[in-house]
Structures are given as structure tokens and as C-alpha cells.
Design an enzyme around this catalytic site. Structure first.
Site, PDB file in Angstrom:
ATOM      1  CG  ASN A  22      -2.065   1.014   1.155  1.00  0.00           C
ATOM      2  OD1 ASN A  22      -1.620   2.376   1.064  1.00  0.00           O
ATOM      3  ND2 ASN A  22      -3.095   0.959   1.802  1.00  0.00           N
ATOM      4  CG  ASP A  28      -2.869   4.621   0.671  1.00  0.00           C
ATOM      5  OD1 ASP A  28      -2.982   4.484  -0.535  1.00  0.00           O
ATOM      6  OD2 ASP A  28      -3.775   4.441   1.563  1.00  0.00           O
ATOM      7  CG  HIS A  29       0.768   6.197   4.549  1.00  0.00           C
ATOM      8  ND1 HIS A  29       0.057   7.603   4.771  1.00  0.00           N
ATOM      9  CD2 HIS A  29       0.574   5.235   5.184  1.00  0.00           C
ATOM     10  CE1 HIS A  29      -0.829   6.993   5.676  1.00  0.00           C
ATOM     11  NE2 HIS A  29      -0.782   5.522   5.682  1.00  0.00           N
ATOM     12  NE  ARG A  48       8.859  21.268   2.998  1.00  0.00           N
ATOM     13  CZ  ARG A  48      10.130  21.537   2.660  1.00  0.00           C
ATOM     14  NH1 ARG A  48      10.664  21.566   1.582  1.00  0.00           N
ATOM     15  NH2 ARG A  48      10.862  21.818   3.804  1.00  0.00           N
ATOM     16  CG  HIS A  91      -8.241   4.254   0.927  1.00  0.00           C
ATOM     17  ND1 HIS A  91      -8.438   4.189   2.667  1.00  0.00           N
ATOM     18  CD2 HIS A  91      -9.441   4.755   0.804  1.00  0.00           C
ATOM     19  CE1 HIS A  91      -9.503   4.479   2.803  1.00  0.00           C
ATOM     20  NE2 HIS A  91     -10.215   4.919   1.673  1.00  0.00           N
ATOM     21  NE  ARG A 105      -8.886   8.702   4.394  1.00  0.00           N
ATOM     22  CZ  ARG A 105      -9.557   7.930   5.484  1.00  0.00           C
ATOM     23  NH1 ARG A 105      -8.782   6.869   5.861  1.00  0.00           N
ATOM     24  NH2 ARG A 105     -10.520   8.357   6.324  1.00  0.00           N
ATOM     25  NE  ARG A 126      -7.233  11.761   5.470  1.00  0.00           N
ATOM     26  CZ  ARG A 126      -7.809  11.056   6.493  1.00  0.00           C
ATOM     27  NH1 ARG A 126      -7.101  10.387   7.271  1.00  0.00           N
ATOM     28  NH2 ARG A 126      -9.080  11.371   6.948  1.00  0.00           N
ATOM     29  CG  HIS A 127      -3.277   9.306   1.526  1.00  0.00           C
ATOM     30  ND1 HIS A 127      -4.277   8.470   0.810  1.00  0.00           N
ATOM     31  CD2 HIS A 127      -3.603   8.674   2.874  1.00  0.00           C
ATOM     32  CE1 HIS A 127      -5.178   7.602   1.312  1.00  0.00           C
ATOM     33  NE2 HIS A 127      -4.580   7.722   2.804  1.00  0.00           N
ATOM     34  CD  GLU A 142      -7.073  -0.126   0.965  1.00  0.00           C
ATOM     35  OE1 GLU A 142      -6.912   1.063   1.671  1.00  0.00           O
ATOM     36  OE2 GLU A 142      -6.169  -1.202   1.587  1.00  0.00           O
ATOM     37  CB  THR A 163      -9.322   2.385   7.447  1.00  0.00           C
ATOM     38  OG1 THR A 163      -9.111   2.956   6.024  1.00  0.00           O
ATOM     39  CG2 THR A 163     -10.800   1.632   7.085  1.00  0.00           C
ATOM     40  CD  GLU A 185      -7.221  -5.914   3.392  1.00  0.00           C
ATOM     41  OE1 GLU A 185      -7.267  -5.786   2.090  1.00  0.00           O
ATOM     42  OE2 GLU A 185      -6.608  -5.310   3.979  1.00  0.00           O
ATOM     43  CG  HIS A 225      -5.581  -1.282   9.577  1.00  0.00           C
ATOM     44  ND1 HIS A 225      -5.108  -0.598  10.736  1.00  0.00           N
ATOM     45  CD2 HIS A 225      -6.002  -0.369   8.674  1.00  0.00           C
ATOM     46  CE1 HIS A 225      -5.637   0.920  10.470  1.00  0.00           C
ATOM     47  NE2 HIS A 225      -5.780   0.886   9.337  1.00  0.00           N
ATOM     48  N   GLY A 258       0.960  -1.162   4.468  1.00  0.00           N
ATOM     49  CA  GLY A 258       1.297   0.037   4.036  1.00  0.00           C
ATOM     50  C   GLY A 258       2.332   0.947   4.795  1.00  0.00           C
TER      51      GLY A 258
HETATM   52  N1  PXP Z   1      -6.092  -2.786   4.014  1.00  0.00           N
HETATM   53  C1  PXP Z   1      -6.938  -1.864   4.088  1.00  0.00           C
HETATM   54  C2  PXP Z   1      -8.254  -2.204   3.599  1.00  0.00           C
HETATM   55  C3  PXP Z   1      -6.637  -0.286   4.548  1.00  0.00           C
HETATM   56  O1  PXP Z   1      -7.559   0.474   4.648  1.00  0.00           O
HETATM   57  C4  PXP Z   1      -5.180  -0.176   4.824  1.00  0.00           C
HETATM   58  C5  PXP Z   1      -5.154   1.219   5.275  1.00  0.00           C
HETATM   59  O2  PXP Z   1      -5.319   2.040   4.183  1.00  0.00           O
HETATM   60  C6  PXP Z   1      -4.287  -1.235   4.926  1.00  0.00           C
HETATM   61  C7  PXP Z   1      -4.808  -2.564   4.549  1.00  0.00           C
HETATM   62  C8  PXP Z   1      -3.014  -0.955   5.424  1.00  0.00           C
HETATM   63  O3  PXP Z   1      -2.702  -0.778   6.520  1.00  0.00           O
HETATM   64  P1  PXP Z   1      -1.345  -0.136   7.057  1.00  0.00           P
HETATM   65  O4  PXP Z   1      -1.114   1.115   6.272  1.00  0.00           O
HETATM   66  O5  PXP Z   1      -1.663  -0.080   8.511  1.00  0.00           O
HETATM   67  O6  PXP Z   1      -0.309  -1.302   6.604  1.00  0.00           O
END
Ligand code: PXP
Length: 244
Positions: free
Chosen positions: A6, A8-9, A17, A42, A44, A48-49, A69, A100, A150, A190, A212
Site C-alpha cells: 500500500n 498511500d503514505h 510539501r 486508497h 479517500r 488526503r494522500h 480501496e 480506517t 480482507e 492493517h 502500507g
Molecule cells: N488494508 C486496508 C483495507 C486498509 O484500509 C489499509 C490502510 O489504508 C491497509 C490495508 C494498510 O494498513 P497499514 O497502512 O496500517 O499497513
């Protein structure tokens, strides 16, 4: 066992920035090259990301598969039908949450879930539901047509002591078996880290982990290739060694 990375981050860091780097697209391609079996992101509602343009660019460029997602909104449904990811994972979403927080409430909004699952499946997208390890919710997800779930591992990851963690682990083990017996494909994710992934990776019914935040955090120190390598090694070891 498959690893969905994942990213996202990577976008969180970029957006801090308001510049063009680090690029989530570049992260996706590097992740694939170094062992990610799929790319998870994801989009959102508040963007936000990950941004819309990231989703399109990543879908076009990756060679594995995209797991998008999304919350159950008409905007996200229309978006998914345009992007056509291989997988969609339906997640609950609250604007004020940091991440989430729980699984999707399927029992209490059964018809709505059935509608979204059906619309996405009719388009040829494999649909998964992000769900707490709760048997009633899993049965409802199955009845709503979902054939992939999941399991939310957040309560396990956040457990404050050994007894609580064991309790949460048992709930996940029971839920994974219950779902697999129904014929559901079971994923999990997660809050998983290199330190807590092994007991989850050892659950035989789980076929895919989506990870992620901890991977991207480790990548700051080690680089993404090494962070992925270490995570895959931890998953593989858990599967191939007898637990203590
Ligand atoms: N799975 C789902 C469905 C999620 O919403 C997330 C967070 O966006 C993750 C996995 C990954 O979680 P983490 O970033 O805590 O590893």
C-alpha cells in the site's frame, strides 16, 4: 502468500510539501520490481494522500494488479468503473479518522453493500470487503455476494498486552477458517509490521496481506526494496517454520 504494498503514505510525504516527489507511481514500480504481488491504494474522499491522477497513472503503468480501496459512495463507484482496477476493496470511511478504524458494517447496511458489490462485479472487478473478524459480518458479506474479504488486523496490531493480542489473533484465526469454509478468499491487513506479521502470516487460510504504513516507514531508513524484502522474508519464514 501474496504481499500487496500500500503506497498511500508515499503520497502523504509528497503532499506534506505540495511538490511532485516522492512519486507514488515510482514507488509502485519499484515495489513491483522488488516483490510486491499487487499495488494497493486508497483514494479517500478528502484526497488526503492519493489523488485521482495517481490512480490513473498507476493503473496504466503497473504490471501486477491494482487493488483500489474505496468507500461506498456513488462518486467512488463511478471512479472505480472508469479506472477498472483488477480488485476493489470496499472500506468504511470517516472523514475525521486518521486511518480506517474498523471493518465495514455489512449486517446493518446489507442492501447497500449488495448494491455496490453487484455493480462492481458486473463490471468484472473482483470485490473484497474490509471486515472485522466477526462471523455475522462475514456471513452477511457472503450473502451480499462478496467472495473475497480482507480481515481487519488493527485490533490485533494495537493490542496492549499479550493476552489481548492472543485473543485478537484467535478471533482472526476463527474468522479466516469460517470464511474459507464458505468458499471466501481471505486476505488481511492493517497495522502489520515486521514485528507482528508472523502469527498472521501463519494462518493457513490467508492468501494475501496488504501492508502500507510500516513498510513505507521502514523504507525511509532501508529503502523500499529492502523493506519489502524483509517483510516478505518474515512472511515466508512464518509460513515455512513450525511455531514455537
Ligand atoms: N488494508 C486496508 C483495507 C486498509 O484500509 C489499509 C490502510 O489504508 C491497509 C490495508 C494498510 O494498513 P497499514 O497502512 O496500517 O499497513
Amino acid at each position: 502468500m501474496l504481499l500487496g504494498v500500500n503506497i498511500d503514505h508515499v503520497a502523504t510525504l509528497r503532499n506534506a510539501r505540495g511538490v511532485g516527489y516522492p512519486s507514488p507511481l515510482e514507488a509502485a514500480l519499484i515495489a513491483e520490481t522488488y516483490g510486491a504481488n499487487l499495488i494497493t491504494l486508497h483514494l479517500r474522499e478528502d484526497r488526503r494522500h492519493i489523488k485521482d491522477a495517481d490512480v490513473f497513472a498507476i493503473k496504466q503503468a503497473i504490471r501486477t494488479r491494482l487493488n483500489l480501496e474505496m468507500a461506498m459512495t456513488e462518486e467512488m463507484l463511478a471512479n472505480a468503473l472508469q479506472v477498472m482496477p483488477e480488485d476493489v476493496c470496499i472500506v468504511p470511511e470517516k472523514r475525521e479518522e486518521v486511518t480506517t478504524e474498523g471493518g465495514l458494517e455489512v449486517v446493518g447496511q446489507f442492501e447497500k453493500v449488495r448494491h455496490y458489490v453487484g455493480e462492481l462485479q458486473r463490471a468484472g472487478i473482483r470485490v473484497s470487503i474490509f471486515i472485522a473478524p466477526d462471523l455475522a459480518q462475514i456471513q452477511a458479506a457472503y450473502d451480499a455476494g462478496a467472495r473475497v474479504i480482507e480481515l481487519h488486523t488493527g485490533a490485533y496490531a494495537d493490542a496492549e498486552n499479550h493476552a489481548e493480542r492472543e485473543h485478537e489473533l484467535q478471533r482472526i484465526q476463527t474468522a479466516a477458517k469460517f470464511a474459507a469454509d464458505l468458499g471466501i478468499t481471505v486476505n488481511a491487513g492493517h497495522g502489520l509490521t515486521i514485528h507482528n506479521v508472523a502469527p498472521i502470516a501463519r494462518i493457513p487460510q490467508i492468501v494475501e496481506l496488504n501492508i502500507g504504513h510500516s513498510l513505507i516507514a521502514q523504507a525511509v531508513f532501508l529503502g523500499l526494496p529492502e523493506a519489502i524484502r524483509q517483510m516478505k522474508e518474515a512472511m515466508y519464514r512464518a509460513r515455512t517454520t513450525v511455531s514455537a
